[in-house]
Design a protein around this motif. Structure first.
Motif, PDB file in Angstrom:
ATOM      1  N   ALA A   3       0.837  -1.201   0.000  1.00 35.41           N
ATOM      2  CA  ALA A   3       0.000   0.000   0.000  1.00 35.41           C
ATOM      3  C   ALA A   3       0.873   1.252   0.000  1.00 35.41           C
ATOM      4  N   LYS A   4       0.389   2.277  -0.653  1.00 33.34           N
ATOM      5  CA  LYS A   4       1.083   3.552  -0.702  1.00 33.34           C
ATOM      6  C   LYS A   4       0.910   4.277   0.632  1.00 33.34           C
ATOM      7  N   ILE A   5       1.965   4.912   1.106  1.00 33.02           N
ATOM      8  CA  ILE A   5       1.899   5.662   2.353  1.00 33.02           C
ATOM      9  C   ILE A   5       1.463   7.084   2.026  1.00 33.02           C
ATOM     10  N   LYS A   6       0.393   7.523   2.684  1.00 32.21           N
ATOM     11  CA  LYS A   6      -0.107   8.870   2.456  1.00 32.21           C
ATOM     12  C   LYS A   6       0.802   9.868   3.180  1.00 32.21           C
ATOM     13  N   PRO A   7       1.264  10.917   2.480  1.00 36.36           N
ATOM     14  CA  PRO A   7       2.144  11.881   3.133  1.00 36.36           C
ATOM     15  C   PRO A   7       1.405  12.681   4.207  1.00 36.36           C
ATOM     16  N   THR A   8       2.123  12.988   5.272  1.00 37.14           N
ATOM     17  CA  THR A   8       1.544  13.777   6.354  1.00 37.14           C
ATOM     18  C   THR A   8       1.636  15.261   6.004  1.00 37.14           C
ATOM     19  N   GLY A   9       0.921  16.063   6.742  1.00 36.32           N
ATOM     20  CA  GLY A   9       0.963  17.510   6.533  1.00 36.32           C
ATOM     21  C   GLY A   9       2.347  18.071   6.784  1.00 36.32           C
ATOM     22  N   SER A  10       3.042  17.517   7.767  1.00 43.16           N
ATOM     23  CA  SER A  10       4.401  17.968   8.079  1.00 43.16           C
ATOM     24  C   SER A  10       5.355  17.689   6.919  1.00 43.16           C
ATOM     25  N   GLN A  11       5.228  16.514   6.310  1.00 46.65           N
ATOM     26  CA  GLN A  11       6.084  16.176   5.176  1.00 46.65           C
ATOM     27  C   GLN A  11       5.834  17.103   3.993  1.00 46.65           C
ATOM     28  N   ILE A  12       4.567  17.397   3.738  1.00 50.83           N
ATOM     29  CA  ILE A  12       4.229  18.285   2.622  1.00 50.83           C
ATOM     30  C   ILE A  12       4.722  19.700   2.901  1.00 50.83           C
ATOM     31  N   THR A  13       4.585  20.155   4.150  1.00 50.94           N
ATOM     32  CA  THR A  13       5.074  21.488   4.528  1.00 50.94           C
ATOM     33  C   THR A  13       6.583  21.583   4.326  1.00 50.94           C
ATOM     34  N   LYS A  14       7.313  20.568   4.744  1.00 45.67           N
ATOM     35  CA  LYS A  14       8.774  20.569   4.575  1.00 45.67           C
ATOM     36  C   LYS A  14       9.155  20.544   3.097  1.00 45.67           C
ATOM     37  N   LEU A  15       8.387  19.826   2.284  1.00 43.03           N
ATOM     38  CA  LEU A  15       8.648  19.794   0.844  1.00 43.03           C
ATOM     39  C   LEU A  15       8.414  21.175   0.228  1.00 43.03           C
ATOM     40  N   ILE A  16       7.367  21.841   0.641  1.00 43.60           N
ATOM     41  CA  ILE A  16       7.082  23.185   0.128  1.00 43.60           C
ATOM     42  C   ILE A  16       8.175  24.163   0.541  1.00 43.60           C
ATOM     43  N   ILE A  17       8.625  24.071   1.792  1.00 43.98           N
ATOM     44  CA  ILE A  17       9.724  24.933   2.249  1.00 43.98           C
ATOM     45  C   ILE A  17      10.980  24.653   1.436  1.00 43.98           C
ATOM     46  N   HIS A  18      11.265  23.365   1.202  1.00 47.15           N
ATOM     47  CA  HIS A  18      12.423  22.994   0.393  1.00 47.15           C
ATOM     48  C   HIS A  18      12.320  23.609  -1.005  1.00 47.15           C
ATOM     49  N   PHE A  19      11.123  23.550  -1.594  1.00 45.93           N
ATOM     50  CA  PHE A  19      10.922  24.099  -2.930  1.00 45.93           C
ATOM     51  C   PHE A  19      11.123  25.617  -2.950  1.00 45.93           C
ATOM     52  N   VAL A  20      10.573  26.313  -1.973  1.00 50.60           N
ATOM     53  CA  VAL A  20      10.708  27.779  -1.914  1.00 50.60           C
ATOM     54  C   VAL A  20      12.169  28.180  -1.740  1.00 50.60           C
ATOM     55  N   VAL A  21      12.872  27.503  -0.845  1.00 54.03           N
ATOM     56  CA  VAL A  21      14.292  27.820  -0.638  1.00 54.03           C
ATOM     57  C   VAL A  21      15.094  27.492  -1.895  1.00 54.03           C
ATOM     58  N   PHE A  22      14.752  26.400  -2.573  1.00 54.21           N
ATOM     59  CA  PHE A  22      15.424  26.034  -3.822  1.00 54.21           C
ATOM     60  C   PHE A  22      15.229  27.119  -4.879  1.00 54.21           C
ATOM     61  N   ILE A  23      14.001  27.604  -5.035  1.00 56.11           N
ATOM     62  CA  ILE A  23      13.722  28.642  -6.036  1.00 56.11           C
ATOM     63  C   ILE A  23      14.461  29.930  -5.702  1.00 56.11           C
ATOM     64  N   ILE A  24      14.401  30.351  -4.452  1.00 50.60           N
ATOM     65  CA  ILE A  24      15.072  31.597  -4.051  1.00 50.60           C
ATOM     66  C   ILE A  24      16.582  31.462  -4.189  1.00 50.60           C
ATOM     67  N   GLY A  25      17.129  30.338  -3.714  1.00 53.75           N
ATOM     68  CA  GLY A  25      18.578  30.126  -3.808  1.00 53.75           C
ATOM     69  C   GLY A  25      19.066  30.039  -5.244  1.00 53.75           C
ATOM     70  N   SER A  26      18.324  29.333  -6.082  1.00 51.19           N
ATOM     71  CA  SER A  26      18.703  29.209  -7.492  1.00 51.19           C
ATOM     72  C   SER A  26      18.624  30.555  -8.195  1.00 51.19           C
ATOM     73  N   ALA A  27      17.556  31.302  -7.919  1.00 52.54           N
ATOM     74  CA  ALA A  27      17.421  32.620  -8.532  1.00 52.54           C
ATOM     75  C   ALA A  27      18.562  33.539  -8.100  1.00 52.54           C
ATOM     76  N   ALA A  28      18.927  33.479  -6.832  1.00 57.04           N
ATOM     77  CA  ALA A  28      20.027  34.316  -6.336  1.00 57.04           C
ATOM     78  C   ALA A  28      21.347  33.932  -7.011  1.00 57.04           C
ATOM     79  N   MET A  29      21.607  32.629  -7.119  1.00 54.54           N
ATOM     80  CA  MET A  29      22.861  32.206  -7.758  1.00 54.54           C
ATOM     81  C   MET A  29      22.909  32.621  -9.224  1.00 54.54           C
ATOM     82  N   LEU A  30      21.801  32.438  -9.926  1.00 55.54           N
ATOM     83  CA  LEU A  30      21.780  32.801 -11.340  1.00 55.54           C
ATOM     84  C   LEU A  30      21.829  34.320 -11.531  1.00 55.54           C
ATOM     85  N   TYR A  31      21.262  35.063 -10.600  1.00 54.96           N
ATOM     86  CA  TYR A  31      21.311  36.519 -10.675  1.00 54.96           C
ATOM     87  C   TYR A  31      22.736  37.034 -10.415  1.00 54.96           C
TER      88      TYR A  31
END
Length: 86
Positions: A3-31
């Motif tokens: 069976a597939k494990i349903k992600p918890t709210g905490s896991q999704i929140t951490k993934l979203i934070i990871h994505f936001v930091v990735f976008i900001i960090g990548s944009a800063a490096m490319l800038y």
């Protein structure tokens, strides 16, 4: 099929934070990367390596959160791990 494990709210929140930091960090490096810094000389595109490696880490994080499935042998593994050797 496991069976597939349903992600918890905490896991999704951490993934979203990871994505936001990735976008900001990548944009800063490319800038900050200035290929014309050497006044007409070729400049090594250093941010490409960092952004690519970080993107692979993010893809791995996404896969862990959304494609994990339960391991039927995990309980047996834990039982054997806690069992004394004597």
């Amino acid at each position: 099929m496991p069976a597939k494990i349903k992600p918890t709210g905490s896991q999704i929140t951490k993934l979203i934070i990871h994505f936001v930091v990735f976008i900001i960090g990548s944009a800063a490096m490319l800038y900050l990367y200035d290929p014309n810094h050497g006044k007409g000389k070729w400049a090594y595109p250093w941010p490409a390596w960092t952004v690519a490696a970080w993107a692979l880490c993010f893809i791995g994080h996404y896969c862990i959160v959304f494609t994990s499935s339960e391991d039927k042998g995990y309980d047996e593994y834990r039982r054997q791990q806690d069992k004394p050797l004597n």
